[in-house]
Write a protein that holds these residues in place. Structure first.
Motif: not given
Length: 211
Positions: A128-130, A92-93, A113-117, A84-87
């Motif tokens: 790739s950010s997860y 974006n937890p 997928t759900c978190l990205r949405k 995670v960045t920019n939490e």
């Protein structure tokens, strides 16, 4: 005199919590129950289970909880996105608690997928950010304050996003940890949603027989 008063208070508290003999009421049990009571979640039901509970089949566990289906038996997992960045706790937890059925397995790809949405399309992060994994025991202790098999979304020491598996919703009622390894908490889905910061997500797949 003081010792007698302490003993009397402890006995009254044990009676209120219906704690089995030999299990004193502790801080984690108080924290969970006080949160549920503060939210006035009247569908809640606390149930003590025997020490051998985790050696039983899912059907036997459901029977002792008077659950009509084994799919109503759930666990709470503290997860961490290690990239995670920019939490942001809402979109974006870094840490999140997932409530999932024992009869299913967490699908990290579906969760990702759900978190990205949660982010607007123009701000959506690449997969790739997860890198979502079970949080370390140290982080679990610090954030939840609960031991293994006693974790509950109520009374957390630090607030995190709560994610309820969408597979639980059709059952209307489910069981989870209650703040002690032998204490279970049952609750309606509608009451659970009053916890706040709860997201319902499609994040599981059926458990294979060899899992």
């Amino acid at each position: 005199m003081a010792e007698a008063l302490v003993a009397r208070v402890a006995a009254l508290e044990q009676k209120r919590y219906q704690s089995p003999k030999g299990i004193p009421v502790d801080e984690s049990m108080r924290r969970a129950r006080e949160h549920v009571e503060r939210l006035k979640l009247y569908s809640s039901n606390w149930k003590w289970v025997p020490e051998s509970y985790y050696d039983w089949s899912m059907e036997e566990r459901a029977k002792v909880l008077n659950a009509r289906s084994t799919h109503m038996l759930c666990k709470s997992l503290l997860m961490e996105n290690k990239k995670v960045t920019n939490e942001d706790p809402n979109t974006n937890p870094r840490f999140m608690m997932v409530v999932i059925q024992y009869e299913t397995t967490l699908d990290v790809k579906k969760l990702t997928t759900c978190l990205r949405k949660l982010l607007p399309v123009e701000d959506r992060l690449d997969e790739s950010s997860y890198d979502i994994r079970v949080a370390s025991p140290e982080d679990n202790d610090r954030i939840t304050g609960y031991k293994f098999n006693s974790v509950t979304p109520f009374g957390l020491k630090e607030p995190v996003m709560i994610i309820l598996s969408s597979e639980i919703v059709p059952y209307s009622y489910f069981w989870m940890g209650g703040g002690h390894v032998h204490l279970k908490l049952g609750m309606s889905v509608s009451d659970f949603m009053k916890l706040g910061n709860v997201q319902v997500m499609d994040l599981s797949v059926p458990r294979r027989s060899d899992d």
